[in-house]
Design an enzyme around this catalytic site. Structure first.
Site, short mmCIF file in Angstrom:
data_model
loop_
_atom_site.label_atom_id
_atom_site.label_comp_id
_atom_site.label_asym_id
_atom_site.label_seq_id
_atom_site.Cartn_x
_atom_site.Cartn_y
_atom_site.Cartn_z
CB VAL A 103 -1.25 -0.06 1.58
CG1 VAL A 103 -1.66 1.47 1.57
CG2 VAL A 103 -2.05 -1.74 1.11
N GLY A 114 2.26 2.66 -2.92
CA GLY A 114 1.65 4.61 -3.84
C GLY A 114 1.30 5.30 -3.38
CG HIS A 115 -1.82 6.54 -0.13
ND1 HIS A 115 -1.40 6.89 1.61
CD2 HIS A 115 -2.82 7.00 -0.28
CE1 HIS A 115 -2.95 7.91 1.93
NE2 HIS A 115 -3.18 7.79 0.27
CG PHE A 116 0.92 10.03 -0.94
CD1 PHE A 116 0.80 9.68 -2.47
CD2 PHE A 116 0.77 9.91 0.79
CE1 PHE A 116 -0.83 10.44 -1.25
CE2 PHE A 116 -0.52 9.93 0.53
CZ PHE A 116 -1.54 10.55 -0.38
CG LEU A 162 1.08 9.98 5.00
CD1 LEU A 162 0.03 10.65 4.34
CD2 LEU A 162 1.72 10.04 6.65
#
Lengths: 146, 93
Positions: free
Chosen positions: A25, A28-30, A35
């Site tokens: 996760v 890409g975030h971030f 986060l």
């Protein structure tokens, strides 16, 4: 998302969840600034509420999230944060239920929401079995085989 | 004190996008007002709170789906108001 239930009764549940150090996760975030996405915090509150309702209904019905109101994400959540999750019953209606849930970490409020669930008889025996097994794993109920 | 019909109509107008003036005693909540099942849950929650009752929407739906009762008995506004008044009276009895 929920790792362990600390306490539960017919009206309230307290549970905890540990954000992993690494997760796809966070790719890409971030990038470079991991986060926990707000939608996963919402899911964590929904799961705590769901376990509260499963416990309340004696695993007679399955809660399905149908709405979220007044959802606020107040603080960033980073990897390895230990989350304290509380959900309280607001209303037990006919075929639905409403909860208020919140997450905090080290006493600091992270997010909160009012959640609505449709509650239905379990549509599949496999689902009921898995929910019961998961409930044992997180300490919501005792192990019937023990 | 507002009638049950007026209270329910106000709740529907506040909870959904339906203008208050469109809600009449003969309005069918689903067919005429276009309330879907999820919006109706919010409306039932608001009715439960406002009247201090538990609207048995699950058993109503089962009765309709089984063909035991016409949908109009529960989902036309004037009839819905009557059902709510009955529930309030039963609670007070």
């Amino acid at each position: 998302m929920i790792d362990r239930v600390r306490s539960v009764d017919a009206e309230r549940i307290e549970a905890e969840a540990l954000v992993p150090r690494e997760s796809t996760v966070f790719e890409g975030h971030f990038p470079g600034y991991p986060l926990v996405p707000g939608v996963l915090l919402l899911e964590t509150m929904a799961q705590a509420s769901g376990y509260l309702l499963l416990h309340r209904f004696g695993f007679d019905r399955m809660p399905f999230l149908s709405g979220a109101k007044e959802t606020k994400f107040r603080t960033f959540v980073t990897p390895e944060t230990r989350l304290e999750v509380v959900a309280e019953l607001v209303h037990d209606g006919s075929g639905y239920a409403v909860t208020k849930a919140r997450i905090s970490a080290a006493g600091k409020r992270i997010c909160d929401a009012e959640l609505t669930f449709r509650t239905l008889p379990f549509p599949a025996k496999e689902l009921e079995a898995e929910m019961r097994a998961q409930a044992v794993r997180i300490g919501l109920i005792g192990d019937p085989a023990a | 004190m507002a009638s049950a019909f007026d209270q329910i109509a106000d709740i529907i107008a506040e909870t959904s996008d339906v203008p208050r003036e469109k809600i009449t005693p003969d309005s069918h909540v689903i067919d005429d007002l276009g309330i879907d099942s999820l919006d109706f849950l919010d409306i039932v929650f608001a009715i439960d709170k406002a009247f201090g009752i538990k609207v048995p929407i699950e058993s109503w739906t089962q009765e309709v789906n089984a063909g035991n009762e016409p949908a109009e008995k529960f989902f036309v506004m004037k009839n819905l108001a009557t059902r709510i008044e009955e529930l309030v009276a039963a609670k007070s009895a």
